[in-house]
Each structure stands twice: as C-alpha cells, then as structure tokens.
Design a protein around this motif. Structure first.
Motif, PDB file in Angstrom:
ATOM      1  N   VAL A  56     -16.722   1.259  12.129  1.00 52.49           N
ATOM      2  CA  VAL A  56     -17.416   1.265  13.481  1.00 52.49           C
ATOM      3  C   VAL A  56     -16.658   1.865  14.387  1.00 52.49           C
ATOM      4  CG1 VAL A  56     -18.212  -0.270  15.059  1.00 52.49           C
ATOM      5  CG2 VAL A  56     -18.862  -0.856  12.717  1.00 52.49           C
ATOM      6  N   LEU A  57     -17.022   2.711  15.268  1.00 55.07           N
ATOM      7  CA  LEU A  57     -16.413   3.451  16.269  1.00 55.07           C
ATOM      8  C   LEU A  57     -17.174   2.875  17.587  1.00 55.07           C
ATOM      9  CD1 LEU A  57     -16.562   5.363  13.631  1.00 55.07           C
ATOM     10  CD2 LEU A  57     -14.950   6.955  15.348  1.00 55.07           C
ATOM     11  N   LEU A  58     -16.689   1.896  18.320  1.00 54.52           N
ATOM     12  CA  LEU A  58     -17.084   1.565  19.680  1.00 54.52           C
ATOM     13  C   LEU A  58     -16.809   2.834  20.616  1.00 54.52           C
ATOM     14  CD1 LEU A  58     -15.856  -2.089  19.772  1.00 54.52           C
ATOM     15  CD2 LEU A  58     -17.960  -1.199  18.975  1.00 54.52           C
ATOM     16  N   GLY A  59     -17.933   3.118  21.186  1.00 50.09           N
ATOM     17  CA  GLY A  59     -17.817   3.957  22.421  1.00 50.09           C
ATOM     18  C   GLY A  59     -17.408   3.669  23.678  1.00 50.09           C
ATOM     19  N   GLY A 112     -19.186  -6.020  18.148  1.00 50.72           N
ATOM     20  CA  GLY A 112     -18.974  -4.747  17.378  1.00 50.72           C
ATOM     21  C   GLY A 112     -18.202  -5.159  16.037  1.00 50.72           C
ATOM     22  N   THR A 113     -17.923  -6.537  15.993  1.00 49.44           N
ATOM     23  CA  THR A 113     -17.545  -6.838  14.619  1.00 49.44           C
ATOM     24  C   THR A 113     -18.568  -7.568  13.893  1.00 49.44           C
ATOM     25  OG1 THR A 113     -16.596  -9.137  15.353  1.00 49.44           O
ATOM     26  CG2 THR A 113     -15.085  -7.323  15.684  1.00 49.44           C
ATOM     27  N   PHE A 114     -18.373  -7.783  12.604  1.00 51.27           N
ATOM     28  CA  PHE A 114     -19.487  -8.162  11.641  1.00 51.27           C
ATOM     29  C   PHE A 114     -18.952  -9.196  10.614  1.00 51.27           C
ATOM     30  CE2 PHE A 114     -20.699  -4.286  13.566  1.00 51.27           C
ATOM     31  CZ  PHE A 114     -21.877  -4.426  13.754  1.00 51.27           C
ATOM     32  N   GLN A 115     -19.851 -10.270  10.278  1.00 52.96           N
ATOM     33  CA  GLN A 115     -19.652 -11.074   9.291  1.00 52.96           C
ATOM     34  C   GLN A 115     -19.483 -10.372   7.779  1.00 52.96           C
ATOM     35  OE1 GLN A 115     -22.095 -14.666   9.632  1.00 52.96           O
ATOM     36  NE2 GLN A 115     -22.423 -13.875  11.849  1.00 52.96           N
TER      37      GLN A 115
END
Length: 223
Positions: A56-59, A112-115
């Motif tokens: 995941v690349l946060l913009g 922006g994070t995930f379980q």
C-alpha cells in the motif's frame, strides 16, 4: 528481491514527466487505486505475486507517494480489488491468490493499514482476477473471481460483515483469466465480462432480477 511501481505524473501537451519509481515487494503484477485512508488523496495497492503480499502506497496528493506498507496474503497474489466489505465506511481489500487457490480479505482500519488476511477457498484452480460489486442486489458487496485453470467464474456472496459465503460457479469459456463489472444493459443491475484465454472469446453475464446471473453469451475475439 524487490519490484517497482512506476508513476508517470502528467505534463503539458499530452506528455508525461519522467517516471518516479517506488520500491515494493517481489513480483508486482496488479494494481488498484482508491482512497485507502479517507484523506481525500488517491492511494495505490499492489499485488506482489512472488512475495505473498500486497503493498500500500499512500498518496501525498501531489502525484507522489509515501514508502510502501506491506501486508501478508496467501500464495501468488495475482489481482486486487477495493471495497467496503463490512460496511463500516473504511476501505477493505480482496486479493485473488493464484497459487493458494483462495481469496484473501483484508479489512481496513481506516488509516491505510489493514487487519490480517482471512482466506476463502475457491472451487477451481488458479484465481487470476477479482472484482467487487453488489451482484445480488442486497446492498452488501460481493466478489467475482476468474479461475484460469477452469471454464468457470465464481461468485462469493458477501454477508455484509466482511465475511463471504462459499463460491457459486457459472460456466464461462476456457481459461477465464480476467474479469470486469459494469451495467452493460442499463437495467440497474451489475453484469460481468470475462476474457477467456483458452477459447479466444469473452463471456458476458447479465445480472437477473433474482440476484443471479443469466447464462453467458460468448463473443469471439482474436487469438
């Protein structure tokens, strides 16, 4: 070994500025775009086929991205889609794992994070493409998967809490390897189109009033 995501910012006169490269994990093969942390800025999520992960690349909102965050999935992730699977307003991820013969669902935390991934088996070998949509019209997101070592697609109906029911199969062409969704006949129901690599055609599945799909209509294409 790492892979790379390349972003080409737009420049005047229909050209592009020089590429900016962002390291991810090994074997990036698919990408999806969405606002994963609800800040109004578009982000990227990448399926890394050789590293059992998504990046995941946060913009930053200016065409640049923060360093990749990595989240584990299952064997050979080949495709990724974004949805709101538990209907909490936080974007979630679903990943088709080609080598694991399953789908990984990662519920979002809203930042922006995930379980950790929860895996759902598919019936056929080689899930290669995945899309999300409300295919049965119950207001809960579902998943559609193309399984390339078969002549079928599979629908995983969502329960609305981030979990999914066992897959339901529909006959397609030979070796379906990519799937897309849209309302092709303008009846307000989501339909599916599938590319069949082994039979040189595409299959179009129209959604029915009962929440299922009509038998595929096939259209020939090139080899």
């Amino acid at each position: 070994m790492q892979g790379t995501v390349i972003v080409l910012p737009a420049a005047p006169a229909a050209t592009f500025a020089p590429a900016i490269n962002y390291p991810v994990q090994s074997g990036p093969v698919a990408i999806a775009v969405g606002d994963l942390n609800s800040d109004g800025k578009l982000d990227l999520v990448v399926a890394n086929n050789q590293s059992e992960s998504v990046s995941v690349l946060l913009g930053n909102g200016d065409g640049t991205f923060q360093p990749a965050l990595t989240f584990g999935v299952n064997l050979g992730p080949a495709s990724v889609t974004i949805g709101a699977f538990n209907q909490d307003g936080k974007p979630d991820l679903a990943v088709a794992n080609f080598g694991g013969n399953n789908v990984s669902v990662l519920l979002g935390n809203g930042d922006g994070t995930f379980q950790p991934a929860v895996n759902y088996d598919v019936a056929n070998f080689g899930p290669s493409s995945i899309v999300s949509g409300d295919f049965n019209g119950d207001g809960k997101p579902d998943l559609a998967v193309a399984t390339v070592y078969s002549s079928e697609i599979e629908i995983l109906v969502g329960n609305g809490d981030g979990t999914f029911q066992p897959p339901v199969k529909y006959s397609a062409g030979v070796n379906p390897n990519f799937i897309a969704t849209a309302d092709f006949n303008n009846d307000g129901r989501e339909d599916l189109a599938v590319v069949n690599g082994g039979s040189d055609n595409i299959s179009v599945f129209l959604g029915s009033a009962s929440g299922t799909f009509l038998p595929a209509v096939n259209y020939g294409v090139g080899g």
